[in-house]
Scaffold this motif. Structure first.
Motif, mmCIF file in Angstrom:
data_model
loop_
_atom_site.group_PDB
_atom_site.id
_atom_site.type_symbol
_atom_site.label_atom_id
_atom_site.label_comp_id
_atom_site.label_asym_id
_atom_site.label_seq_id
_atom_site.Cartn_x
_atom_site.Cartn_y
_atom_site.Cartn_z
ATOM 1 N N LEU A 98 -2.264 -3.551 4.522
ATOM 2 C CA LEU A 98 -3.309 -2.542 4.388
ATOM 3 C C LEU A 98 -3.118 -1.743 3.101
ATOM 4 C CD1 LEU A 98 -5.712 -1.135 5.891
ATOM 5 C CD2 LEU A 98 -4.060 0.555 6.623
ATOM 6 N N VAL A 150 -2.466 7.253 8.534
ATOM 7 C CA VAL A 150 -2.947 7.080 9.906
ATOM 8 C C VAL A 150 -2.404 5.774 10.482
ATOM 9 C CG1 VAL A 150 -4.989 6.703 11.327
ATOM 10 C CG2 VAL A 150 -5.012 8.474 9.589
ATOM 11 N N ALA A 151 -2.468 4.698 9.680
ATOM 12 C CA ALA A 151 -1.966 3.401 10.161
ATOM 13 C C ALA A 151 -0.469 3.477 10.453
ATOM 14 C CB ALA A 151 -2.255 2.306 9.144
ATOM 15 N N LEU A 200 -0.114 13.732 6.145
ATOM 16 C CA LEU A 200 -1.334 14.263 6.747
ATOM 17 C C LEU A 200 -1.274 15.785 6.813
ATOM 18 C CD1 LEU A 200 -2.238 11.785 9.582
ATOM 19 C CD2 LEU A 200 -3.219 12.016 7.320
ATOM 20 N N SER A 225 -8.158 2.693 -3.964
ATOM 21 C CA SER A 225 -9.107 3.445 -3.152
ATOM 22 C C SER A 225 -8.673 4.908 -3.089
ATOM 23 C CB SER A 225 -9.172 2.850 -1.753
ATOM 24 O OG SER A 225 -9.624 3.816 -0.835
ATOM 25 N N PRO A 226 -9.623 5.833 -3.137
ATOM 26 C CA PRO A 226 -9.228 7.242 -3.082
ATOM 27 C C PRO A 226 -8.626 7.646 -1.743
ATOM 28 C CG PRO A 226 -11.612 7.006 -2.998
ATOM 29 C CD PRO A 226 -11.060 5.649 -3.326
ATOM 30 N N SER A 227 -8.924 6.896 -0.703
ATOM 31 C CA SER A 227 -8.415 7.308 0.606
ATOM 32 C C SER A 227 -7.207 6.503 1.035
ATOM 33 C CB SER A 227 -9.512 7.205 1.651
ATOM 34 O OG SER A 227 -10.579 6.443 1.196
ATOM 35 N N LEU A 230 -5.719 -1.547 -0.101
ATOM 36 C CA LEU A 230 -6.350 -0.267 -0.415
ATOM 37 C C LEU A 230 -6.012 0.252 -1.804
ATOM 38 C CD1 LEU A 230 -5.975 1.693 2.934
ATOM 39 C CD2 LEU A 230 -8.055 0.808 1.933
ATOM 40 N N LEU A 246 -7.733 -8.977 7.670
ATOM 41 C CA LEU A 246 -6.798 -7.866 7.844
ATOM 42 C C LEU A 246 -6.829 -7.330 9.273
ATOM 43 C CD1 LEU A 246 -4.783 -6.232 6.289
ATOM 44 C CD2 LEU A 246 -6.581 -4.651 5.649
ATOM 45 N N LEU A 295 -10.709 1.871 10.003
ATOM 46 C CA LEU A 295 -9.755 1.843 8.901
ATOM 47 C C LEU A 295 -10.091 0.747 7.903
ATOM 48 C CD1 LEU A 295 -7.231 3.572 8.534
ATOM 49 C CD2 LEU A 295 -5.908 1.718 9.484
ATOM 50 N N LYS A 304 -4.349 8.499 2.815
ATOM 51 C CA LYS A 304 -4.690 9.047 4.118
ATOM 52 C C LYS A 304 -4.784 7.940 5.160
ATOM 53 C CE LYS A 304 -8.430 10.868 3.792
ATOM 54 N NZ LYS A 304 -9.486 11.670 3.240
ATOM 55 N N TRP A 305 -5.476 6.860 4.797
ATOM 56 C CA TRP A 305 -5.640 5.769 5.756
ATOM 57 C C TRP A 305 -4.298 5.124 6.062
ATOM 58 C CZ3 TRP A 305 -10.772 2.804 4.223
ATOM 59 C CH2 TRP A 305 -11.828 3.721 4.278
#
Lengths: 225, 282
Positions: free
Chosen positions: B160, B176-177, B97, B167-169, B164, A162, A152, B172-173
């Motif tokens: 997180l 998940v987290a 998701l 960021s393009p993801s 992020l 992190l 991740l 999604k990330w």
């Protein structure tokens, strides 16, 4: 899936064997932590012996952070992540491979540390039939959660700071379970060996849950950068 | 929910020289508020005032705990709403998701932010209450430990998300987290309660007391207030996140439009000729 996992794990372990970073840096670091704990806690009053299970697992957790970071530093350099994605390997296989790589390193480290606490903290390593499965289950659980979060944060700036924030609270149950199982096995605390087996069961549940979550989620973690 | 804040930005994306300044002003005035959010906000304010009135003045002090019991009118509702908020985050993450629409991602993110704030309030009021009643600020009780870990888990989740941005993801990330954190909660709860019962023998817990009608009413009012506050904060944080994700896309257009407007006011031929060039480069 398992063939892919074996490929990835083999690659990771070969890198570790050849670079010897684990042997030359992580293992000495872990032993150093054991020595530092002795400095911090008066070794003559028996504090160290009573605290041995907790100190052992704190050391393992610190080493886990290093192992995870190393494992994914290899994937984020030189676009290897893209190569891995293009290779056509099953994402679940990649996850299992990384997990096996990290867990194997952790297991080796745990065995080393068991020797360390036996010598430095004069711990009596009894009940090996409980200690060793605990080591294995904890290594798999830590490896699974570590692989998930390692992937991740792999491509992210500030990942060194992190990762501990994300990973350590998640693996708190491993610390609790493994420490309690060790207390039961090593004696000293008021836990019986039978209670230790119950903690081992919790560790196994944790490991299974995170291996399952990783197999399901790893595909979407690998997509897109 | 999303249509109101989208409009001022949509009109801002046209790099028209004369419109640039008014658009900026209008957006600054509008913010993330709307008629709906103002109604919810007013209701939250009124019910909070009523909770303060009932909690501090009208309700009687507790027979055993005295005035310290009044903290529970905040503590219990914030705890419940925090758990609700993290539930919404987990649900939003799972739905993201599945559906892969921005709505669920923003819902999860906004709810985690509000949840962390409420967990913080809950922990703080709990400690303040624990000091006079238990004699200590903190005990390693299973519920307290779980809540503390929950607080740290979702602080990590928010960190997180923050890292992020762009960021393009990210969505999604984060999803998940969020799910991984949610999956951890029951395991943390079981492990801490086993750990606690094995180590400490008995768990300190508030005595089972019968609640008077007025106290029960005040507690209910507290629940209503903090649900309204949650709703109101959610509207604003959701819209703010929505705007933030568009900042990157719109920001450059707006900046270029403003520079062009400046050049237009200056009235020289040199800078205005640079306008089209800039657009082409982009």
């Amino acid at each position: 899936m398992f063939r892919d996992a074996a490929l990835v794990a083999g690659k990771d372990l070969r890198i570790e064997l050849r670079s010897r970073v684990g042997l030359n840096q992580v293992a000495p670091f872990a032993l150093l932590v054991l020595v530092l704990f002795a400095f911090a806690l008066d070794p003559d009053r028996g504090v160290l012996r009573r605290a041995t299970p907790g100190l052992f697992w704190i050391t393992v957790m610190l080493a886990t952070l290093l192992a995870v970071q190393r494992s994914f530093a290899a994937e984020s350099a030189d676009g290897t992540r893209d190569q891995l994605r293009l290779s056509g390997l099953d994402p679940a296989g990649i996850f299992l491979g990384k997990l096996v790589g990290i867990a194997a390193e952790l297991l080796a480290l745990e065995v080393l540390l068991l020797g360390g606490v036996a010598i430095l903290y004069s711990a009596h390593l009894r009940e090996l039939q409980l200690l060793l499965p605990t080591c294995l289950a904890a290594a798999v659980g830590l490896g699974a959660a570590g692989t998930l979060y390692g992937a991740l944060v792999a491509g992210v700036r500030g990942r060194e700071t992190l990762l501990p924030l994300l990973l350590l609270p998640i693996v708190a149950p491993v610390l609790i379970g493994a420490t309690s199982a060790f207390e039961a096995a090593l004696g000293g605390a008021d836990l019986t060996v039978a209670q230790g087996w119950r903690w081992l069961a919790l560790l196994i549940v944790f490991a299974l849950v995170y291996v399952g979550a990783g197999i399901l989620a790893f595909g979407s973690l690998l997509e897109e950068s | 929910m999303t249509s109101a804040p989208a409009n001022p930005l949509a009109s801002g994306s046209e790099p028209d020289q004369t419109d640039a300044a008014p658009v900026t002003e209008r957006r600054a005035l509008e913010g993330t508020g709307s008629r709906g959010s103002r109604i919810v906000g007013t209701l939250a304010l009124i019910s909070l005032a009523a909770t303060a009135l009932y909690g501090l003045v009208l309700s009687p002090p507790d027979a055993n705990q005295g005035n310290a019991a009044r903290l529970l009118y905040i503590h219990v509702p914030t705890a419940t709403v925090a758990y609700l908020a993290f539930g919404v985050t987990a649900f939003g993450s799972a739905m993201y998701l599945w559906k892969r629409t921005e709505f669920w991602d923003l819902l999860a993110g906004a709810s985690a932010e509000v949840g962390v704030v409420f967990t913080g309030i809950c922990l703080l009021t709990g400690m303040l209450w624990g000091r006079p009643i238990w004699g200590v600020y903190w005990v390693w009780d299973a519920r307290l430990t779980t809540t503390l870990l929950l607080f740290v888990l979702f602080l990590g989740y928010l960190a997180l998300r923050r890292v992020l941005v762009g960021s393009p993801s990210r969505a999604k990330w984060s999803a998940v987290a969020g799910i991984v954190a949610a999956v951890d909660i029951p395991i943390v709860h079981y492990s801490t309660s086993w750990w606690n019962t094995l180590h400490q023998g008995t768990t300190i817990s508030p005595q089972k007391t019968q609640m008077g009608g007025l106290m029960l009413f005040t507690l209910g009012l507290g629940f209503l207030s903090f649900l309204l506050v949650y709703w109101w904060l959610m509207i604003h944080r959701f819209r703010l996140q929505y705007l933030e994700t568009r900042l990157d896309e719109v920001g450059l257009d707006t900046a270029i439009a403003e520079r062009r407007a400046e050049a237009g006011r200056a009235g020289t031929s040199g800078p205005t000729a640079a306008g089209p060039e800039l657009a082409e480069v982009r």
